[in-house]
Motif scaffolding. Structure first.
Motif, PDB file in Angstrom:
ATOM      1  N   UNK A  72       1.088  -1.013   0.209  1.00 50.12           N
ATOM      2  CA  UNK A  72       0.382   0.071  -0.388  1.00 50.12           C
ATOM      3  C   UNK A  72       1.113   1.371   0.007  1.00 50.12           C
ATOM      4  N   UNK A  73       0.780   2.355  -0.977  1.00 51.41           N
ATOM      5  CA  UNK A  73       1.393   3.674  -1.075  1.00 51.41           C
ATOM      6  C   UNK A  73       0.060   4.595  -0.721  1.00 51.41           C
ATOM      7  N   UNK A  74       0.434   5.232   0.330  1.00 48.92           N
ATOM      8  CA  UNK A  74      -0.289   6.294   0.629  1.00 48.92           C
ATOM      9  C   UNK A  74       0.020   7.368   1.185  1.00 48.92           C
ATOM     10  N   UNK A  75      -0.849   8.414   0.925  1.00 46.35           N
ATOM     11  CA  UNK A  75       0.117   9.604   0.665  1.00 46.35           C
ATOM     12  C   UNK A  75      -0.125  10.722   2.477  1.00 46.35           C
ATOM     13  N   UNK A  76      -1.023  10.263   2.983  1.00 44.29           N
ATOM     14  CA  UNK A  76      -1.851   9.916   4.267  1.00 44.29           C
ATOM     15  C   UNK A  76      -1.924   9.541   5.162  1.00 44.29           C
ATOM     16  N   UNK A  77      -2.120  10.100   6.801  1.00 40.90           N
ATOM     17  CA  UNK A  77      -1.905   8.244   8.088  1.00 40.90           C
ATOM     18  C   UNK A  77      -3.012   8.510   7.519  1.00 40.90           C
ATOM     19  N   UNK A  78      -4.378   8.859   7.821  1.00 41.38           N
ATOM     20  CA  UNK A  78      -5.619   9.135   7.524  1.00 41.38           C
ATOM     21  C   UNK A  78      -6.068   7.536   6.459  1.00 41.38           C
ATOM     22  N   UNK A 121      -7.985  -5.440   6.633  1.00 36.03           N
ATOM     23  CA  UNK A 121      -8.147  -6.256   7.743  1.00 36.03           C
ATOM     24  C   UNK A 121      -9.735  -7.216   7.777  1.00 36.03           C
ATOM     25  N   UNK A 122     -10.995  -5.989   7.464  1.00 37.76           N
ATOM     26  CA  UNK A 122     -12.393  -6.336   6.971  1.00 37.76           C
ATOM     27  C   UNK A 122     -12.526  -7.759   6.321  1.00 37.76           C
ATOM     28  N   UNK A 123     -11.852  -7.118   4.879  1.00 40.04           N
ATOM     29  CA  UNK A 123     -11.945  -8.025   3.723  1.00 40.04           C
ATOM     30  C   UNK A 123     -10.898  -9.327   4.252  1.00 40.04           C
ATOM     31  N   UNK A 124      -9.922  -9.381   4.778  1.00 42.86           N
ATOM     32  CA  UNK A 124      -8.997 -10.949   4.425  1.00 42.86           C
ATOM     33  C   UNK A 124      -9.192 -11.475   5.373  1.00 42.86           C
ATOM     34  N   UNK A 125      -9.884 -11.214   6.190  1.00 42.68           N
ATOM     35  CA  UNK A 125      -9.942 -11.799   7.642  1.00 42.68           C
ATOM     36  C   UNK A 125      -8.855 -13.267   7.650  1.00 42.68           C
ATOM     37  N   UNK A 126      -7.602 -12.964   7.547  1.00 39.03           N
ATOM     38  CA  UNK A 126      -6.674 -13.687   7.604  1.00 39.03           C
ATOM     39  C   UNK A 126      -5.447 -13.027   8.432  1.00 39.03           C
ATOM     40  N   UNK A 127      -4.297 -13.553   8.585  1.00 36.42           N
ATOM     41  CA  UNK A 127      -2.999 -12.801   8.711  1.00 36.42           C
ATOM     42  C   UNK A 127      -2.293 -12.126   6.982  1.00 36.42           C
ATOM     43  N   UNK A 128      -1.725 -11.504   7.531  1.00 38.26           N
ATOM     44  CA  UNK A 128      -1.199 -10.707   6.091  1.00 38.26           C
ATOM     45  C   UNK A 128       0.050 -10.013   6.061  1.00 38.26           C
ATOM     46  N   UNK A 129       1.186 -10.215   5.867  1.00 37.66           N
ATOM     47  CA  UNK A 129       2.591  -9.238   5.730  1.00 37.66           C
ATOM     48  C   UNK A 129       1.777  -8.332   4.605  1.00 37.66           C
ATOM     49  N   UNK A 130       2.143  -6.603   5.435  1.00 37.80           N
ATOM     50  CA  UNK A 130       1.336  -5.296   4.643  1.00 37.80           C
ATOM     51  C   UNK A 130       2.813  -4.773   4.609  1.00 37.80           C
ATOM     52  N   UNK A 131       3.187  -4.176   3.159  1.00 32.48           N
ATOM     53  CA  UNK A 131       4.477  -3.407   2.946  1.00 32.48           C
ATOM     54  C   UNK A 131       3.901  -2.042   2.942  1.00 32.48           C
ATOM     55  N   UNK A 132       5.137  -1.312   2.896  1.00 41.08           N
ATOM     56  CA  UNK A 132       4.733   0.496   2.680  1.00 41.08           C
ATOM     57  C   UNK A 132       5.936   0.810   2.091  1.00 41.08           C
ATOM     58  N   UNK A 133       5.879   2.339   1.736  1.00 46.31           N
ATOM     59  CA  UNK A 133       7.513   2.960   1.149  1.00 46.31           C
ATOM     60  C   UNK A 133       8.590   3.164   2.683  1.00 46.31           C
ATOM     61  N   UNK A 134       7.440   3.561   3.769  1.00 49.76           N
ATOM     62  CA  UNK A 134       7.474   4.627   4.990  1.00 49.76           C
ATOM     63  C   UNK A 134       7.353   3.655   5.813  1.00 49.76           C
ATOM     64  N   UNK A 135       7.623   3.737   7.330  1.00 50.67           N
ATOM     65  CA  UNK A 135       6.609   4.043   8.516  1.00 50.67           C
ATOM     66  C   UNK A 135       6.248   5.538   8.773  1.00 50.67           C
ATOM     67  N   UNK A 136       6.037   6.130   8.294  1.00 51.53           N
ATOM     68  CA  UNK A 136       5.858   7.786   8.553  1.00 51.53           C
ATOM     69  C   UNK A 136       4.424   7.333   8.811  1.00 51.53           C
ATOM     70  N   UNK A 137       3.184   7.197   8.000  1.00 49.78           N
ATOM     71  CA  UNK A 137       1.797   6.574   8.596  1.00 49.78           C
ATOM     72  C   UNK A 137       1.384   5.795   9.943  1.00 49.78           C
ATOM     73  N   UNK A 138       2.574   4.672  10.027  1.00 51.44           N
ATOM     74  CA  UNK A 138       2.447   4.057  11.787  1.00 51.44           C
ATOM     75  C   UNK A 138       1.935   4.153  12.365  1.00 51.44           C
TER      76      UNK A 138
END
Lengths: 331, 134
Positions: free
Chosen positions: A143-149, A159-176
């Motif tokens: 996922x690549x987002x420009x804003x925290x929200x 989370x609502x759609x997958x209902x299972x564990x997953x690995x999420x990649x993003x360019x940085x952790x600045x919105x985390x």
């Protein structure tokens, strides 16, 4: 030294003129461009003014004496009236926007991180599945987002759609933020910022900073209890509710929240509106009855969820609590 | 409005939020309210967005759960303020436009505003001589 990854979170729509990409990525521009940028078919109308960020040059094709416009020469005219900057001479390359090639970036990441490539669009803005990890096919998403929200919305929707564990990649952790961390850990998922797990080589390839096995150790294939053993443990705990009913915090509820939903003892107590001591007592009972530490039972949460779902299906054969417990006694 | 010139930055609005408008140490000003910002999204479309409210910081705190007034990826272009001076019941306006334009309602306000801009980091140079009438 700048890394190219933060730039992705500063360009809305992930399409910008080469000059903008170059300003943001700096020395990595050529390598990054080779890795995952592609020219867009669309030609913009404005070219950014380097002097005044609120102003721009209007792009017009150069008309020759023959009144035939040249396809590759353009002129930039200051938008201000009267003009404040001299005209700019621009080439087609200067004004051709570069956009992120999601598929190319996905394939490069899969190759670097040892993932099985499975690219699919999820209808979540700027979020795709790029592949899967391990024999359990844990989905890996980018996922690549420009804003925290927006980042938080993407996390919630995943989370609502997958209902299972997953690995999420993003360019940085600045919105985390703490909320996203709570959401992801509750879903057994985790965020891996690209800036800390891969490096860009001078020839435009990606290299992992650690072996993928180390990076994704938490997502190693789940060890499975033998089918009948899992079923038996499940049945024992289910039967305890009917055999020794309690007013608050039934054993099965505690098992469900602690072992299947991975909540902490404190969170379980809060959810069931009882004391933490009561929860710890029930956990001790689970350990005593099943012979397995509840902490270890968490590793089989997916299996228990499967059993629970199959039992809730009206077509499923009924579980025989008596048989299950008798079997365990006879062992 | 009278225009002055001084090398400016609007980054304090982004980095310090409402604290950028703190007027402690400047007794001539009672308070300053951010009324409007204009920013450009740095992509191929040159999208320009203007946000206007009676009090942008307060509005953002209430409506957007303290999301920043200006998104992290945006380039600030101008900001409009209402300044409540100690000598007047009516606020007077101030416009800061990058790279170097300051517009004030009254010439007499210029020294105080210049001091405020320098102390809160809006002026890139602290030299008063740079502020010259246009």
């Amino acid at each position: 030294m700048k890394t190219p990854w933060p730039a992705l979170e500063t360009i809305p729509g992930l399409i910008a003129l080469p000059i903008s990409w170059r300003n943001k990525i700096g020395e990595h521009f050529e390598n990054f461009s080779a890795l995952c940028l592609r020219p867009s078919q669309w030609l913009p109308r404005s070219y950014p003014c380097p002097r005044d960020p609120g102003c721009a040059f209007r792009i017009l094709p150069v008309a020759h004496a023959s009144q035939i416009t040249c396809q590759d020469s353009f002129i930039g005219i200051c938008e201000r009236c009267p003009p404040e900057c001299p005209n700019l001479t621009l080439t087609r390359a200067d004004i051709t926007p570069l956009e992120l090639n999601w598929e190319k970036l996905a394939r490069a990441l899969c190759q670097a991180l040892g993932l099985d490539t499975k690219i699919s669009k999820l209808q979540i803005p700027h979020t795709i599945q790029i592949g899967s990890w391990s024999a359990d096919a844990v989905p890996v998403l980018l996922t690549i987002q420009t804003e925290r929200r927006h980042f938080r919305h993407a996390v919630c929707e995943l989370i609502a759609r997958l209902h299972q564990r997953f690995i999420l990649l993003a360019p940085t952790s600045q919105h985390f933020d703490a909320l996203c961390q709570e959401l992801l850990s509750g879903a057994n998922a985790a965020l891996f910022p690209l800036e800390s797990i891969v490096t860009l080589t001078p020839n435009g390839n990606l290299l992992p900073t650690k072996t993928p096995g180390e990076l994704f150790a938490k997502f190693a294939p789940e060890e499975k209890l033998p089918e009948d053993a899992a079923l038996r443990a499940f049945a024992i705990l289910k039967s305890m509710d009917t055999d020794t009913p309690v007013r608050k915090a039934s054993v099965f509820s505690v098992f469900r929240l602690y072992c299947m939903e991975n909540l902490s003892a404190e969170q379980v107590a809060k959810r069931l509106r009882c004391s933490k001591g009561s929860v710890i007592n029930r956990l001790a009972l689970i350990r005593q009855k099943t012979g397995v530490d509840p902490e270890k039972l968490r590793a089989y949460s997916a299996q228990f969820t499967g059993i629970e779902q199959s039992l809730s299906d009206s077509r499923a054969p009924r579980i025989s609590r008596q048989t299950a417990t008798e079997d365990s006694d006879s062992e | 409005m009278r225009a002055l010139h001084l090398a400016l930055t609007l980054d304090p609005l982004r980095t310090n939020g409402p604290d950028a408008l703190d007027v402690r140490g400047i007794p001539e000003i009672r308070h300053i309210t951010l009324r409007e910002v204009q920013f450009v999204r740095d992509n191929a479309f040159h999208e320009t967005i203007t946000r206007r409210a009676d009090d942008l910081f307060r509005c953002s705190a209430v409506d957007y759960e303290n999301e920043p007034v200006v998104p992290a990826d945006a380039v600030l272009v101008h900001a409009f303020f209402d300044i409540q001076f100690a000598d007047s019941p009516q606020p007077r306006s101030l416009l800061l436009r990058l790279p170097s334009t300051i517009k004030v309602e009254q010439d007499a306000d210029a020294p105080v505003i210049h001091r405020f801009l320098c102390e809160r980091g809006f002026a890139l140079s602290r030299s008063g001589e740079e502020a010259r009438s246009a």
